[in-house]
Design an enzyme around this catalytic site. Structure first.
Site, PDB file in Angstrom:
ATOM      1  N   HIS A  29       9.899  -1.180  -2.316  1.00 47.78           N
ATOM      2  CA  HIS A  29      10.989  -0.941  -1.375  1.00 47.78           C
ATOM      3  C   HIS A  29      10.959   0.474  -0.812  1.00 47.78           C
ATOM      4  O   HIS A  29      11.914   0.903  -0.150  1.00 47.78           O
ATOM      5  CB  HIS A  29      12.324  -1.245  -2.054  1.00 47.78           C
ATOM      6  CG  HIS A  29      12.446  -2.693  -2.428  1.00 47.78           C
ATOM      7  ND1 HIS A  29      12.786  -3.673  -1.518  1.00 47.78           N
ATOM      8  CD2 HIS A  29      12.207  -3.338  -3.589  1.00 47.78           C
ATOM      9  CE1 HIS A  29      12.773  -4.857  -2.115  1.00 47.78           C
ATOM     10  NE2 HIS A  29      12.415  -4.677  -3.371  1.00 47.78           N
ATOM     11  N   GLU A  65       5.923  -0.368  -9.634  1.00 46.97           N
ATOM     12  CA  GLU A  65       6.370  -1.757  -9.651  1.00 46.97           C
ATOM     13  C   GLU A  65       6.336  -2.313  -8.230  1.00 46.97           C
ATOM     14  O   GLU A  65       7.179  -1.993  -7.396  1.00 46.97           O
ATOM     15  CB  GLU A  65       7.793  -1.854 -10.202  1.00 46.97           C
ATOM     16  CG  GLU A  65       8.274  -3.296 -10.296  1.00 46.97           C
ATOM     17  CD  GLU A  65       9.782  -3.421 -10.413  1.00 46.97           C
ATOM     18  OE1 GLU A  65      10.236  -4.402 -11.026  1.00 46.97           O
ATOM     19  OE2 GLU A  65      10.503  -2.554  -9.880  1.00 46.97           O
ATOM     20  N   ASP A  88      10.057   2.478 -10.392  1.00 44.99           N
ATOM     21  CA  ASP A  88      10.805   1.244 -10.209  1.00 44.99           C
ATOM     22  C   ASP A  88      10.936   0.918  -8.722  1.00 44.99           C
ATOM     23  O   ASP A  88      11.074   1.816  -7.886  1.00 44.99           O
ATOM     24  CB  ASP A  88      12.192   1.408 -10.836  1.00 44.99           C
ATOM     25  CG  ASP A  88      13.061   0.191 -10.650  1.00 44.99           C
ATOM     26  OD1 ASP A  88      12.805  -0.820 -11.328  1.00 44.99           O
ATOM     27  OD2 ASP A  88      13.995   0.239  -9.814  1.00 44.99           O
ATOM     28  N   ASP A  97      20.575   2.649  -0.220  1.00 46.23           N
ATOM     29  CA  ASP A  97      19.139   2.873  -0.044  1.00 46.23           C
ATOM     30  C   ASP A  97      18.869   4.281   0.477  1.00 46.23           C
ATOM     31  O   ASP A  97      19.259   4.644   1.589  1.00 46.23           O
ATOM     32  CB  ASP A  97      18.578   1.842   0.941  1.00 46.23           C
ATOM     33  CG  ASP A  97      17.068   1.733   0.845  1.00 46.23           C
ATOM     34  OD1 ASP A  97      16.586   1.245  -0.191  1.00 46.23           O
ATOM     35  OD2 ASP A  97      16.373   2.140   1.802  1.00 46.23           O
ATOM     36  N   GLN A 120      11.600  -2.217   3.146  1.00 47.51           N
ATOM     37  CA  GLN A 120      11.474  -0.830   2.725  1.00 47.51           C
ATOM     38  C   GLN A 120      12.564   0.101   3.252  1.00 47.51           C
ATOM     39  O   GLN A 120      12.604   1.271   2.859  1.00 47.51           O
ATOM     40  CB  GLN A 120      10.099  -0.303   3.142  1.00 47.51           C
ATOM     41  CG  GLN A 120       8.964  -1.024   2.418  1.00 47.51           C
ATOM     42  CD  GLN A 120       7.589  -0.668   2.918  1.00 47.51           C
ATOM     43  OE1 GLN A 120       7.432  -0.129   4.022  1.00 47.51           O
ATOM     44  NE2 GLN A 120       6.562  -0.965   2.130  1.00 47.51           N
TER      45      GLN A 120
END
Length: 581
Positions: free
Chosen positions: A217, A239, A213, A183, A174
């Protein structure tokens, strides 16, 4: 570079002999707003003009509750040569390869006029990891997006997610970079504000929900904080790909919103390439990771059709029958996937002029347009909502049948020869049109029906469905989007009919037949007793109209006087909600 989506799908299915799941904070806000009953049509990689036309001509009349559209934001440009560049955001301006903001706004309006909600695929975990120019002509660097983000807005120091992290280290899943993508620090107040601002902009344009999406994460607590900044109550479905013994689990996200159920499609592939007789108990006991009331289910999507974990359009009849089952079986909110054909798994959709996606042509072999094959089953799904499975039948192999309360009945034959037998349908006596193909089913007073189910075929009927006639029932067909001088006007009339009757709207303009019943606009009975259809009418004009019923013998029944009338607006859309008189 391999697409990050493909790598993600592979990583999500990595087996581990030993797993240590680190604690993950589970969000506990109020549940997301529930979706409208009925299936979602996932028109993946369709441009905005094509989605608008499909909502008006197909999705609305068929009874689809919502359409899921691809990411609308500006993204790293690969000139249309790949499908995954739209999952690498460059900024949140609505200048994607599917159209500009004006086209997006018009699409949402057209879909709403047809009674179809709009869900946008949103990418908020990361920005891009490559390239320097976007479809909208914007220049950027991996950690530098002028006017939006700088290096301080990304997780630092940068780290990479390794395959072993999926089972051993939830924090890295994550907070590290997914195949090199920049990220975002979604724990940052500033980043949360920028993401929420983007989503609120979409909501202000009429978007009803979001498919999030790569939600696995982002920590559930970060997603919950972003959700808390959203205007209204948009429907969220996330997702979160399920893999064996993973540290990040779908159950950790159900407090934020609904979650995509990936095990569902994998299990259907096993059955429809094996024996479907076992499906009588299909549900969470099969290892499905998301409860029915929080699950969005699908036979395939753009990832799974390419990684081999599920059926896809190349499986032909088995794929079609699995979708019939999904729309007939009571589990989750079903999403029917409709993309483009491919040989190269990385290839993008048909495009031109720098990679901008061309209008969808369902006759050129490049687009599957599979949702059209499921139009009848979309109406079936809505009609049987909330009813339980009863009257199960199987032949011990690959023929099954079951009813949904006293509202619908379906038989599926995954064998090589046709099957004829008397089934218990649980339905009232009458003759019903087949939602899953051609022909009719006549149910006797005792609820039984003698039915021939074709090889690799299905028969499905529901109460309140289209009345079978000796000639084809009129249906709406896709038309070009109205020009700026016309207004997309939806007519909806509550009208009960007898067997063989169909309802039309006729009026004093050419678009409504100039009062000639032969040229009247056919209305769909997908939401019977409400009959619905859309026509492009002159803007800013007073329109007179009436509803008529066309009878099986060719005669016409007009509703009573006086004529109805209204004045169309100068632009946008209009809706008329009436009751037959």
């Amino acid at each position: 570079m391999r697409s990050y989506k493909a790598v993600l799908a592979v990583a999500a299915t990595v087996l581990a002999s030993a797993a240590v799941a680190l604690p993950v904070t589970t969000a506990t806000p109020a549940a997301a707003a529930p979706p409208t009953p009925g299936p979602i049509a996932n028109l993946w990689n369709w441009n905005w003009n094509s989605v608008a036309r499909e909502c008006t001509g197909v999705l609305g009349p068929a009874g689809y509750a919502a359409v899921q559209v691809s990411p609308p934001n500006d993204s790293m440009s690969k000139g249309g040569s790949v499908w995954w560049d739209v999952y690498q955001p460059a900024r949140y301006t609505l200048t994607s390869k599917f159209g500009d903001e004006n086209a997006f706004r018009n699409m949402v309006g057209a879909c709403h006029s047809a009674g179809v909600k709009v869900h946008a695929d949103v990418v908020i975990n990361h920005m891009t990891g490559q390239g320097s120019g976007s479809y909208g002509g914007y220049s950027f660097g991996k950690y530098g997006y002028p006017g939006l983000y700088s290096s301080a807005d990304f997780h630092s120091p940068a780290c990479t997610i390794n395959d072993s992290d999926y089972t051993n280290d939830a924090w890295r899943v994550q907070n590290c970079e997914l195949v090199g993508l920049a990220d975002l620090d979604t724990g940052s107040d500033y980043v949360r504000g920028q993401i929420a601002g983007y989503l609120n902009r979409l909501t202000s344009l009429g978007v009803d929900g979001f498919r999030v999406d790569a939600a696995k994460h982002i920590s559930p607590s970060d997603l919950s904080a972003i959700k808390g900044r959203l205007s209204g109550s948009p429907y969220l479905h996330q997702e979160v790909i399920e893999g064996p013994n993973e540290a990040v689990r779908p159950s950790q996200y159900t407090g934020v919103g609904d979650v995509h159920e990936f095990v569902y499609g994998r299990k259907l592939k096993e059955q429809f390439t094996g024996q479907i007789k076992w499906l009588s108990t299909f549900g969470q006991s099969w290892g499905l990771s998301v409860p029915s009331d929080r699950a969005v289910v699908f036979v395939d999507n753009h990832d799974t059709e390419r990684n081999g974990s599920t059926l896809n359009y190349k499986y032909g009849d088995a794929y079609r029958l699995a979708n019939v089952f999904m729309l007939a079986w009571p589990y989750g909110t079903p999403a029917v996937y409709s993309g483009f054909t491919w040989g190269d798994k990385e290839a993008g959709p048909p495009s031109a002029n720098g990679g901008f996606v061309t209008d969808t042509d369902c006759g050129n072999g490049r687009w599957t347009c599979f949702h059209r094959q499921m139009s009848g089953m979309a109406a079936f799904n809505r009609a049987v909502a909330g009813t339980a499975v009863a009257n199960w039948y199987d032949n011990g192999n690959n023929v099954i049948a079951f009813s949904r309360g006293d509202r619908g009945w379906v038989a599926i034959n995954n064998e090589g020869g046709s099957v004829t037998r008397t089934f218990t349908t649980g339905l009232p006596a009458g003759t019903y049109a087949n939602d899953a193909g051609s022909g009719t089913v006549t149910v006797a007073a005792n609820g039984t029906a003698s039915v021939t189910v074709p090889a690799k075929g299905a028969v499905a009927v529901h109460v309140g469905g289209p009345r079978p006639t000796s000639s084809p029932t009129p249906t709406s067909t896709p038309t070009d989007p109205p020009t700026q001088d016309t207004v997309a006007t939806t007519f909806a009339v509550n009208a009960t009919t007898s067997w063989g009757q169909n309802v039309f709207v006729v009026g004093d303009v050419p678009e409504l037949g100039n009062w000639n019943p032969a040229n009247a606009v056919a209305l769909s009975s997908a939401a019977y007793p409400v009959w619905r259809g859309t026509a492009g009418l002159p803007a800013g004009r007073t329109i007179s109209y009436k509803y008529i019923k066309k009878n099986p013998d060719g005669s016409v029944t007009w509703e009573s006087d006086p004529n109805r009338s209204f004045t169309t607006p100068s632009g946008g859309t209009a809706t008329r909600n009436d009751t037959w008189r």
